[in-house]
Design an enzyme around this catalytic site. Structure first.
Site, PDB file in Angstrom:
ATOM      1  N   HIS A 164      44.317  40.790  43.696  1.00  0.00           N
ATOM      2  CA  HIS A 164      43.218  41.764  43.663  1.00  0.00           C
ATOM      3  C   HIS A 164      43.452  42.699  42.482  1.00  0.00           C
ATOM      4  CE1 HIS A 164      40.324  44.436  46.187  1.00  0.00           C
ATOM      5  NE2 HIS A 164      40.226  44.731  44.905  1.00  0.00           N
ATOM      6  N   GLU A 215      40.182  38.591  44.244  1.00  0.00           N
ATOM      7  CA  GLU A 215      39.364  39.603  44.896  1.00  0.00           C
ATOM      8  C   GLU A 215      39.049  40.735  43.928  1.00  0.00           C
ATOM      9  OE1 GLU A 215      41.286  39.322  49.412  1.00  0.00           O
ATOM     10  OE2 GLU A 215      41.732  41.043  48.129  1.00  0.00           O
ATOM     11  N   HIS A 235      43.042  42.124  55.997  1.00  0.00           N
ATOM     12  CA  HIS A 235      43.365  43.547  55.918  1.00  0.00           C
ATOM     13  C   HIS A 235      44.098  43.974  57.192  1.00  0.00           C
ATOM     14  CE1 HIS A 235      42.868  47.136  53.360  1.00  0.00           C
ATOM     15  NE2 HIS A 235      43.156  47.756  54.489  1.00  0.00           N
TER      16      HIS A 235
END
Length: 237
Positions: A43, A70, A190
């Site tokens: 990410h 991401e 998450h």
């Protein structure tokens, strides 16, 4: 079986804290796949505080499983993804300066923007996923954008599970059921951990992939990466 994609941002954070190349991010990615991980997630953020844009380019030839990038599709992110052509791009509405992702997309308000971005990625053969809260309207909105998958934002589930409230998974179950009806693939991520991943997996129909970084790397400090990866794989079967 649900696939495990390991987010290696924390490895980059550790490397960047000292400069140089220890730990070696590329070698960690190689080893994680050797240990059984079925994907690598990164990410990158505009400030490159952990994953650098060059890391994304370097990993392209290293990741032999599934490569997932991401990020928020702006600030050169789109160009980076089109250059690297990962297996999957996961669109996350995080802003500059955010410590970590803290909300899913409003897929209704952002429909036009997301539709345009997703179409561009799909024209280049990149599977698309949208980060969303377990909200049925947002999942319906995700379908309208043309996305291939959703990624369920699981922070609230993880918090409630730790408090003993297992009913928190219900909204995620309903969201997954709707996504399947609409023809969307289902990812999640998450704050999923060794403690809460099995129960989540058991209650989410059609769960294709989980992306886990912070918890996995933290657990690995005690258990070792090999043991942690295989611990997840055992729970995901």
């Amino acid at each position: 079986m649900t696939k495990l994609s390991v987010n290696i941002n924390k490895i980059a954070t550790l490397r960047n804290a000292r400069g140089g190349n220890v730990p070696n991010l590329l070698q960690v990615a190689i080893d994680l796949q050797r240990f059984g991980a079925q994907g690598i997630t990164i990410h990158p953020r505009p400030d490159e505080r952990h994953i650098r844009y060059q890391d994304a380019r370097d990993l392209k030839s290293i990741v032999t499983t599934e490569y997932n990038i991401e990020g928020n599709p702006k600030h050169n992110f789109i160009d980076l993804v089109l250059e690297c052509k990962p297996t999957q791009v996961t669109l996350v509405p995080d802003e500059i300066g955010a410590i970590t992702s803290n909300a899913g997309w409003n897929t209704i308000l952002n429909k036009s923007f997301l539709t345009e971005v997703i179409a561009e990625f799909q024209r280049n053969g990149i599977r698309t996923s949208i980060f969303v809260d377990p909200d049925l309207k947002m999942i319906e909105g995700a379908r309208e954008t043309g996305a291939d998958r959703i990624e369920l934002y699981t922070e609230e589930y993880a918090k409630q599970y730790e408090l003993g409230n297992k009913n928190a998974v219900i909204s995620y179950t309903k969201s997954a059921e709707l996504a399947l009806e609409l023809g969307l693939g289902i990812n999640a991520g998450h704050d999923l951990s060794l403690d809460n991943i099995r129960f989540f997996k058991e209650n989410i129909p059609g769960l294709l992939e989980v992306s886990i970084g912070h918890a996995l790397i933290s657990e690995a400090l005690y258990l070792g990466l090999d043991n942690v990866v295989n611990g997840y794989l055992l729970r995901l079967r």
